[in-house]
Design an enzyme around this catalytic site. Sequence first.
Site, mmCIF file in Angstrom:
data_model
loop_
_atom_site.group_PDB
_atom_site.id
_atom_site.type_symbol
_atom_site.label_atom_id
_atom_site.label_comp_id
_atom_site.label_asym_id
_atom_site.label_seq_id
_atom_site.Cartn_x
_atom_site.Cartn_y
_atom_site.Cartn_z
ATOM 1 N N LYS A 175 2.864 -0.875 -0.258
ATOM 2 C CA LYS A 175 3.059 -1.942 0.719
ATOM 3 C C LYS A 175 2.679 -3.272 0.087
ATOM 4 C CE LYS A 175 1.438 -2.947 5.474
ATOM 5 N NZ LYS A 175 0.619 -2.393 6.573
ATOM 6 N N LYS A 211 7.244 -0.807 1.564
ATOM 7 C CA LYS A 211 7.091 -1.485 2.849
ATOM 8 C C LYS A 211 6.619 -2.919 2.651
ATOM 9 C CE LYS A 211 4.550 -1.295 7.255
ATOM 10 N NZ LYS A 211 3.653 -0.500 8.132
#
Length: 275
Positions: A175, A211
């Site tokens: 992420k 992400k």
Amino acid sequence: MSAYNRGTELDLSWISKIQVNHPAVLRRAEQIQARRTVKKEWQAAWLLKAVTFIDLTTLSGDDTSSNIQRLCYKAKYPIREDLLKALNMHDKGITTAAVCVYPARVCDAVKALKAAGCNIPVASVATGFPAGQTHLKTRLEEIRLAVEDGATEIDVVINRSLVLTGQWEGSDFIKTSTGKETVNATFPVAIVMLRAIRDFFWKTGNKIGFKPAGGIRSAKDSLAWLSLVKEELGDEWLKPELFRIGASTLLSDIERQIYHHVTGRYAAYHDLPMS
């Protein structure tokens, strides 16, 4: 997110040899951002696809069971039904990929989604979000409690001091950021991360998810992120199992753009009251 590929030995020797061509990365980022987006029905189709990658998020200090319930309802019904009918997409089961909440609100989210009759995953930020500067025992307990309450995905905040000293661990998603920093998801950083994912796949055969989170607010932004992932990793990564967008306000702008595409006019606030 959670630990991944525990049976695969982590060979870090090749990582130490990696060099980043910073000017080339910046040029690539500018290229993505300057590109004209698709229009009309093609844009609508890509925006609906973007919806299915969103981790619909609320991470506020004043979160309550009522606004979690509202979030979950929006996750199940992200676009007004009459707009989906106009696009002949009302029967496609379009929902967000997940809802993302604090550990203490996992129970509320699970209960709300169950009441709505849907199986959208509940993700939770744990392990001392957003700084990650809590004791390991506390971090592990926070994960255990969130899972016990029904979370099926955990966004783990890494201990950045370990990273800075080269003590890496594996994961099945990486992420960009917590979304709570001054600078969050940026295209230059994303390009480096995506190419690391690609290199790791070529080397090991293991697919790692990606992400971006924080600062992704406009429908135009979401199209740029989809385009970047498609070009860097291919269509295989354009599915919720390997690509998510962490966002709290992005869905509202996507719905406004869909509304404009269908009706030819921009929505007033009362036209999309759940946005």
